[in-house]
Design an enzyme around this catalytic site. Sequence first.
Site, PDB file in Angstrom:
ATOM      1  CG  ASP A 120      53.213 -55.264  18.056  1.00 44.37           C
ATOM      2  OD1 ASP A 120      54.470 -55.435  18.399  1.00 44.37           O
ATOM      3  OD2 ASP A 120      52.396 -55.675  19.158  1.00 44.37           O
ATOM      4  CD  GLU A 121      56.862 -52.500  20.288  1.00 40.61           C
ATOM      5  OE1 GLU A 121      57.057 -51.371  20.760  1.00 40.61           O
ATOM      6  OE2 GLU A 121      56.658 -53.703  20.918  1.00 40.61           O
TER       7      GLU A 121
END
Length: 358
Positions: A120-121
């Site tokens: 998610d990053e």
Amino acid sequence: MFYNKNIRFLKGAVIMERTVLHIDCNNFFASVECIYNPKLKNVPMAVAGSTEARHGIILAKNELAKKFSVSTGEAIWEAKRKCPSLITVTPDFARYYKYSRLFKSICFEYSDRLESFGIDECWLDVTFNRKSPIEIAEAIRQRVKSELGLTVSIGISFNKIFAKLASDMKKPDAITVIPKDNFKEKIFPLPISDMIGAGKSTVKKLSDHYILTIGDVATANPEKLKRWLGKSGEYLWLYANGLDKSPVRRYDEISVVKSVSNGITPYRDLVNDDDVKTLIYSLSEGVAMRLRIKDLICRTVSLHIRTSALEHFSFQCKFSGIVADGGEIAETAFRLYKENCKADITLRSLSVCAADIV
């Protein structure tokens, strides 16, 4: 005429000041679940393993649950003691992988220097983009929100470490800048634990020497840090002083990978099989995702554990064939746990590793 403040001129040569973004999806698992079930947006909710058993572990939570101090890694019964109205849902990793790809495809439109840092990053080097870093960050923030229904926190700085630090400073749905000319004012007062590479053990060792903040690390004797912490002490000193030079890798850059691992030290010790199984399956899905991203497979799975008595153990299993499936990795890791660990053991941390990479 276009002007970019990141461009300097030195004796006729153009010098580009490096600019790195770190983009982090807020409450990713929980946010994706809210897309599929909008009713969850208005109630405290969490994604948790083994929701049929109250001993399941909280993997992610939304902002409303955060207000009740619900924490990632704690048991469902602990979370519901804080927040009796908490709604829990089981994780759906296929959904998360789908939205991870969509999120990163948006970021990729602004630079091919995109390096993932988990599902998610990611980091994005936008040094040579003609738009200003703020314009790029705002465009990504707005597009992720309008096209995917997710919010992101974005950090902007002159290296990867500070960009990551900036994205953590203000959440959710925010943009934070740590500029080169006054970074000391922003980060020196922060606790050491805010910086990449400073885990609980490192923070404890440094606190024994009265080193409590990032500024304390920056002004400490680097030789002493190296003596206390080994090579990581040297890296911490460089990071704290803004001297991180590590590049943001191109999205298609292939490095020599010997193993892929994923580990966690949960909020509390793990005391039963449900706890352990939940985390092993979650960690194994992360390992499998990283293998798939790089088109890799493995021949060996290993499980590394640390008990509450701080004893370390490792167990491994070699496959007759080759594997890249999260379920098979998880089943193997959990079997290693059941076959090698006593029933009354309590675990402080564990990690799952895929090795013999092809």
